[in-house]
Motif scaffolding. Structure first.
Motif, PDB file in Angstrom:
ATOM      1  N   TRP A  50       0.940  -1.228   0.176  1.00 45.97           N
ATOM      2  CA  TRP A  50       0.062  -0.137   0.143  1.00 45.97           C
ATOM      3  C   TRP A  50       0.838   1.388   0.014  1.00 45.97           C
ATOM      4  O   TRP A  50       0.521   2.121  -0.655  1.00 45.97           O
ATOM      5  CB  TRP A  50      -0.813  -0.131   1.280  1.00 45.97           C
ATOM      6  N   SER A  51       1.998   1.277   0.671  1.00 44.06           N
ATOM      7  CA  SER A  51       2.854   2.355   0.801  1.00 44.06           C
ATOM      8  C   SER A  51       3.609   2.745  -0.594  1.00 44.06           C
ATOM      9  O   SER A  51       3.539   3.636  -1.205  1.00 44.06           O
ATOM     10  CB  SER A  51       3.972   2.211   1.803  1.00 44.06           C
ATOM     11  N   THR A  53       2.352   1.693  -3.623  1.00 45.00           N
ATOM     12  CA  THR A  53       1.466   2.226  -4.583  1.00 45.00           C
ATOM     13  C   THR A  53       1.000   3.562  -4.279  1.00 45.00           C
ATOM     14  O   THR A  53       0.958   4.267  -5.215  1.00 45.00           O
ATOM     15  CB  THR A  53       0.184   1.246  -4.484  1.00 45.00           C
ATOM     16  N   GLY A  54       0.959   3.740  -3.088  1.00 41.44           N
ATOM     17  CA  GLY A  54       0.369   5.272  -2.698  1.00 41.44           C
ATOM     18  C   GLY A  54       1.583   6.214  -3.050  1.00 41.44           C
ATOM     19  O   GLY A  54       1.463   7.273  -3.814  1.00 41.44           O
ATOM     20  N   LEU A  97      -1.797  -1.090  -7.908  1.00 48.40           N
ATOM     21  CA  LEU A  97      -2.111  -1.747  -6.503  1.00 48.40           C
ATOM     22  C   LEU A  97      -2.373  -3.381  -6.694  1.00 48.40           C
ATOM     23  O   LEU A  97      -1.712  -4.085  -5.876  1.00 48.40           O
ATOM     24  CB  LEU A  97      -3.371  -1.137  -6.096  1.00 48.40           C
ATOM     25  N   THR A 209      -4.049   6.499   0.206  1.00 48.57           N
ATOM     26  CA  THR A 209      -3.144   5.328   0.224  1.00 48.57           C
ATOM     27  C   THR A 209      -1.859   5.303   1.031  1.00 48.57           C
ATOM     28  O   THR A 209      -1.559   4.333   1.518  1.00 48.57           O
ATOM     29  CB  THR A 209      -3.233   4.717  -1.154  1.00 48.57           C
ATOM     30  N   GLY A 213      -0.781   3.181   4.229  1.00 43.06           N
ATOM     31  CA  GLY A 213       0.325   2.314   4.314  1.00 43.06           C
ATOM     32  C   GLY A 213       1.437   2.616   4.951  1.00 43.06           C
ATOM     33  O   GLY A 213       1.969   1.809   5.604  1.00 43.06           O
ATOM     34  N   GLU A 217       1.970  -0.212   7.585  1.00 37.14           N
ATOM     35  CA  GLU A 217       3.469  -0.973   7.007  1.00 37.14           C
ATOM     36  C   GLU A 217       4.616  -0.669   7.714  1.00 37.14           C
ATOM     37  O   GLU A 217       4.906   0.612   7.875  1.00 37.14           O
ATOM     38  CB  GLU A 217       3.172  -0.966   5.469  1.00 37.14           C
TER      39      GLU A 217
END
Length: 302
Positions: A50-51, A53-54, A97, A209, A213, A217
């Motif tokens: 998530w990190s 992708t964001g 994602l 996002t 993340g 994470e």
């Protein structure tokens, strides 16, 4: 040569030049995208899915904003925004994602070959969206290429698709929609503006996002993680699309999409050279089949 011949020749040569430059630009886009999965794998060594992708989307939005300001690009028209949102949802949010989630458990080589079905999906979406109908030779070659990569995938997974395969399948469907819509929009807007506005449209979601993340994470900064993140943000999410959409505008979505059959094979090479993964024994055979299919689709009439 008569005056009439002189007047006709430039008009006849120009389309051929457009096709040549369009093919070259689309091929460069494919080459840049072929490094996306290895770069994503590198980013996952330091960031969660998530990190990664964001942050990818946020950094790409910074580049897109700078480009739009520097070029003094006008705002898209009302009729262009629905298409831009499709590009944003498919190519900026959905595909990155879903493929990043898949790469947590799937090898880069396997994921790359599954995504080899993307050219066929793009051609189908484009045909439905635009009403253009490629020739039977085109469809035969596209189906043969897609079948080759599907057989390869099933051999590698012993006939049992995984959860990662599901992520990849949904990802390629939404990406195909984004590719086809972006190619259509590139006839009216420069390719750079298409992806720039699409990236900016996704910025609010990407910022959320990133926040989610980074708060849930672990983050471990390292050279590979940072290099991978910068590549997927600057090239995979922005620069590669500039080339790709300009190429599609020049030669059409169906033909450009079939050049992408070479992408999983290039990614296989990068996965061996950069990640140390083992090259599947069936890869050379698949490579020959796919390259032949590319040649046929590029010559087939639309």
């Amino acid at each position: 040569m008569t005056e009439q011949d002189s007047a006709i020749r430039p008009a006849a040569v120009a389309p051929q030049q457009d096709r040549t430059s369009g093919t070259a630009l689309a091929a460069l886009g494919v080459a840049s995208f072929s490094l996306s999965f290895p770069a994503t794998a590198w980013s996952l060594t330091g960031f969660g899915p998530w990190s990664s992708t964001g942050l990818r989307g946020v950094l790409a939005a910074v580049l897109a904003g700078l480009y739009l300001l520097a070029s003094d690009a006008p705002l898209p028209t009302r009729r262009q925004w629905p298409g831009l949102l499709v590009v944003s949802a498919g190519c900026v949010l959905g595909f990155p994602l879903l493929t990043t989630l898949a790469l947590r458990t799937s090898s880069t080589a396997h994921s790359a070959v599954v995504i080899g079905v993307l050219p066929l999906a793009t051609a189908v979406v484009s045909a439905v969206r635009t009403g253009r109908r490629p020739s039977r030779a085109f469809w035969a070659a596209a189906l043969a290429g897609a079948s080759a990569v599907l057989v390869f995938t099933l051999l590698q997974s012993h006939g049992r698709p995984t959860v990662a395969d599901l992520y990849l399948f949904v990802g390629l469907v939404v990406c195909a929609a984004g590719y086809a819509e972006g190619g259509r929009l590139s006839r009216d807007l420069p390719g750079a503006q298409v992806i720039a506005w699409a990236v900016l449209a996704a910025l609010p979601v990407m910022a959320l996002t990133s926040a989610f993340g980074l708060s849930t994470e672990p983050v471990r900064f390292g050279a590979k993680a940072v290099a991978g993140l910068l590549y997927i943000a600057g090239v995979s999410q922005f620069g590669g699309f500039v080339l790709w959409y300009r190429g599609m505008a020049g030669i059409g979505v169906p033909r450009a999409s079939q050049l992408q059959l070479a992408q999983p094979l290039l990614t296989l090479v990068w996965s061996v050279l950069l990640l140390g993964e083992d090259l599947p024994a069936a890869a050379p055979v698949t490579a020959v089949v796919v390259l032949v299919c590319i040649a046929v689709t590029q010559r087939a009439r639309t």
